[in-house]
Design a protein around this motif. Structure first.
Motif, PDB file in Angstrom:
ATOM      1  N   TYR A  44     -42.126 -35.666 -50.558  1.00 54.06           N
ATOM      2  CA  TYR A  44     -42.875 -36.396 -49.534  1.00 54.06           C
ATOM      3  C   TYR A  44     -43.165 -35.435 -48.378  1.00 54.06           C
ATOM      4  CZ  TYR A  44     -44.593 -40.117 -46.598  1.00 54.06           C
ATOM      5  OH  TYR A  44     -45.409 -40.889 -45.802  1.00 54.06           O
ATOM      6  N   PRO A  46     -45.223 -35.185 -45.753  1.00 50.96           N
ATOM      7  CA  PRO A  46     -45.364 -35.483 -44.319  1.00 50.96           C
ATOM      8  C   PRO A  46     -44.054 -35.445 -43.529  1.00 50.96           C
ATOM      9  CG  PRO A  46     -46.710 -36.996 -45.600  1.00 50.96           C
ATOM     10  CD  PRO A  46     -45.878 -36.233 -46.578  1.00 50.96           C
ATOM     11  N   LEU A  47     -42.914 -35.570 -44.209  1.00 49.14           N
ATOM     12  CA  LEU A  47     -41.634 -35.571 -43.504  1.00 49.14           C
ATOM     13  C   LEU A  47     -40.913 -34.221 -43.554  1.00 49.14           C
ATOM     14  CD1 LEU A  47     -40.226 -39.131 -44.388  1.00 49.14           C
ATOM     15  CD2 LEU A  47     -41.175 -38.344 -42.205  1.00 49.14           C
ATOM     16  N   VAL A  61     -36.373 -36.718 -48.878  1.00 50.58           N
ATOM     17  CA  VAL A  61     -37.820 -36.609 -49.086  1.00 50.58           C
ATOM     18  C   VAL A  61     -38.160 -36.122 -50.489  1.00 50.58           C
ATOM     19  CG1 VAL A  61     -38.220 -36.215 -46.633  1.00 50.58           C
ATOM     20  CG2 VAL A  61     -37.947 -34.254 -48.160  1.00 50.58           C
ATOM     21  N   ARG A 383     -43.309 -44.363 -38.469  1.00 48.31           N
ATOM     22  CA  ARG A 383     -42.148 -44.482 -39.345  1.00 48.31           C
ATOM     23  C   ARG A 383     -42.320 -45.633 -40.344  1.00 48.31           C
ATOM     24  NH1 ARG A 383     -36.797 -42.183 -36.227  1.00 48.31           N
ATOM     25  NH2 ARG A 383     -37.744 -40.145 -35.859  1.00 48.31           N
ATOM     26  N   HIS A 386     -44.489 -44.216 -43.152  1.00 49.28           N
ATOM     27  CA  HIS A 386     -43.748 -43.321 -44.048  1.00 49.28           C
ATOM     28  C   HIS A 386     -42.844 -44.111 -44.991  1.00 49.28           C
ATOM     29  CE1 HIS A 386     -45.335 -39.842 -42.163  1.00 49.28           C
ATOM     30  NE2 HIS A 386     -44.621 -39.919 -41.052  1.00 49.28           N
TER      31      HIS A 386
END
Length: 453
Positions: A44, A46-47, A61, A383, A386
Motif C-alpha cells: 500500500y 500511499p502509506l 502496509v 485516514r 486509506h
C-alpha cells in the motif's frame, strides 16, 4: 480441453484487483489464473512515508497476496521480458532461475519505477521511496545520521549529517519530508548534545507549485504548514550534482547534506520496452478497453499504461494513482472475461474521487469530491480513505492499532541496521537493470521451443 491461461504480471493495486475479480467471476473450469509477483504482498504505497517515519510497521502496509487470492497460482519473481508472438513471459524467480510462463490472455500491471535523470552522483547517493525496503532503509539512514552527528568530532561533519534533502514536490515527496521532519524534530530531544537548529530539511522541486493538483488554496496551506515546521521549500530548481557530503542545486546553492531522498516522479516499468507496442511518454498506448492493439490477448493498465481518461476528456490519460489502478483492475478483469466468453468489451470510465495528503500528526490537506479541507477534518478524511482502500480486515486493524499506539506512546527511535553496510542505490532496490533485450527474449523462447520439440 485445456483451460485458457490468464497471466497477470504484477501484484500491486491493479494486478491484485484484477485477479480477485477473475477468481470471483470465473468458475475454476473456465480458466487457469496465474500471477507473477516479486513479493508475496500487495504494497500500500500511499502509506510508505509513515513506514519511513516509524508510525506504521512494514507489515501494516504489506497485505498478504495469499490472504486475498485463493486459487491464483503465484510465481515468486519478476517479469523481465515478453514475447507476444510466442505468447510467453520470461520471468526471473527469486532464486535467479529464468522461466517462461505461457499465456492465452496477458494482463500487464507491472507498475512503475522511480524516474531518474542523468545527474552526477544521483545513482550513487540518491535514495528512493518506492518500495518497502527503501522506506525501511531511509528510516534507518535518517536515524543513523542523528547518532553519527551526536558522535561527530567536527562541526562540519555534524552540519552535513543533519542536512536532509527531499526532491519532488508531489504527494510522495511532500509526505516524506513532512513525516520524517517530525521524526527528527522529536528525536533530537533524546540527543542533549545536539543543537536542534542544526537540523535542516529541504524540499526541492522543479515545478512552480507544490502539489498543483490540490489547487492554489490547499497547495499554499500545505506550504505554510511545512515552512512553519522549519522545512525550506525551493521551487523552480532541481539537483545539479550530488556527493557524499553535499547536494548542489541548479541555482548554484550548495547544501551540506548526507541524505538525498529522490521522489521526482515515476516512469513505467522497463518491462514495457520489451514489448513491440506503441507507447505514450513511456507508457503502453492502450484503447479505452485497456487492450494493447498490436498484441493479441494482451491488456495493460495502471502505471505502465496510458489509459484514456474518458471522464476528463480532451485526450487526457489517467494519472498513476492507486484509485485508478484498483478500478482499472476490475474493469480489465471484466474485459478479459468478456473476451473469454465472446462478449463485447466495455471502456473504462471513472471520475476522480479526490486527493488526500497526510502531513503527519494533526496536519493534513484533502480534497474529497472537490471539497477543500485542512487540519483535523482533512486528517480524518485521509485516514478514512486509506482504511477503506486497504483490502483485508487484518491490514485495517494493524494500521489502526499502529496509529493509536503512535498517538498515545509517541515515536520510537530504533535503528534495525537494515542493509547498514551495503550501498543503497536505486537500481539495487528496484532491479531496473534486470530486464532482457528483445533479442535475448527471442533467443530464450526459441531455445525453450527447441527443447520441447
Amino acid at each position: 480441453m485445456e483451460r485458457p491461461r490468464i497471466l497477470v504480471v504484477g501484484g500491486g493495486f491493479a494486478g491484485v484487483e484484477c485477479a480477485r475479480r477473475l477468481e470471483r467471476e470465473l468458475a475454476p473450469s473456465e480458466a487457469e489464473i496465474a500471477m507473477i509477483a516479486p513479493f508475496s504482498y500487495e504494497l500500500y504505497l500511499p502509506l510508505l512515508p509513515q513506514v519511513a517515519a516509524g508510525v506504521l510497521t512494514p507489515q501494516s502496509v504489506a497485505v498478504s497476496l495469499r490472504r486475498m487470492l485463493r486459487r491464483t497460482r503465484i510465481v515468486p519473481g519478476g517479469a523481465i521480458g515478453i514475447d507476444a508472438k510466442a505468447k510467453m513471459v520470461i520471468a526471473r524467480k527469486i532464486t535467479d532461475e529464468l522461466i517462461a510462463e505461457p499465456y492465452d490472455y496477458l494482463v500487464l500491471a507491472p507498475g512503475s519505477v522511480t524516474r531518474t535523470f542523468d545527474i552526477p552522483g544521483l545513482a550513487d547517493y540518491g535514495r528512493g521511496m518506492k518500495t518497502l525496503a527503501e522506506a525501511a532503509y531511509v528510516r534507518d539512514h535518517v536515524l543513523a545520521q542523528l547518532d553519527l552527528a551526536d558522535a561527530a568530532t567536527t562541526q562540519q561533519e555534524r552540519i552535513s549529517r543533519l542536512g536532509f534533502v527531499v526532491v519532488g514536490g508531489g504527494y510522495a515527496g511532500t509526505e516524506t519530508a513532512a513525516c520524517l521532519q517530525r521524526v527528527t524534530a522529536n528525536a533530537v530531544r533524546r540527543y542533549p548534545r545536539l543543537n536542534p537548529n542544526l537540523i535542516k530539511w529541504h524540499l526541492v522541486d522543479i515545478a512552480p507549485k507544490l502539489m498543483p493538483e490540490l489547487g492554489d488554496v490547499l497547495g499554499t496551506t500545505a506550504m505554510d504548514l511545512l515552512r512553519k515546521r522549519g522545512i525550506d521549500i525551493s521551487l523552480g530548481v532541481s539537483v545539479a550534482e550530488a556527493s557524499e557530503e553535499s547536494v548542489k542545486l541548479t541555482d548554484g546553492r550548495l547544501i551540506p547534506a548526507r541524505t538525498l531522498i529522490w521522489t521526482a516522479g515515476v516512469a513505467a516499468s522497463p518491462l514495457v520496452n520489451t514489448l513491440d507496442a506503441e507507447t505514450v511518454r513511456g507508457r503502453l498506448a492502450v484503447t479505452s478497453e485497456m487492450r494493447v492493439p498490436q498484441c493479441e490477448g494482451v491488456f495493460a493498465l495502471g502505471d505502465a499504461a496510458a489509459v484514456p481518461d474518458l471522464a476528463s476528456g480532451d485526450g487526457a490519460v489517467c494519472p498513476p494513482t492507486a484509485q485508478h489502478a484498483q478500478r482499472q483492475g476490475k474493469a480489465v478483469a471484466d474485459n478479459v472475461i468478456a473476451s473469454l466468453r465472446g462478449r463485447q468489451l466495455k471502456p473504462y470510465f471513472h471520475k476522480d474521487l479526490g486527493l488526500v495528503v497526510d502531513l503527519g500528526g494533526a496536519d493534513a490537506v484533502s480534497k474529497p469530491m472537490g471539497v477543500e479541507l485542512h487540519g483535523l477534518a482533512a486528517q480524518g478524511v485521509a485516514r478514512g480513505y486509506h482504511l477503506m482502500a486497504l483490502r483485508t480486515n487484518v491490514a485495517k486493524v494493524r494500521v489502526m492499532t499502529n496509529w493509536l499506539l503512535n498517538a498515545v506512546a509517541g515515536d520510537d527511535y530504533v535503528r534495525t541496521g537494515f542493509q547498514a553496510r551495503r550501498p543503497a542505490r536505486l537500481r539495487d532496490f528496484e532491479y531496473t537493470d534486470s530486464y532482457l533485450t528483445k533479442e535475448q527474449i527471442k533467443q530464450h523462447t526459441a531455445a525453450l521451443h527447441a527443447r520441447h520439440q
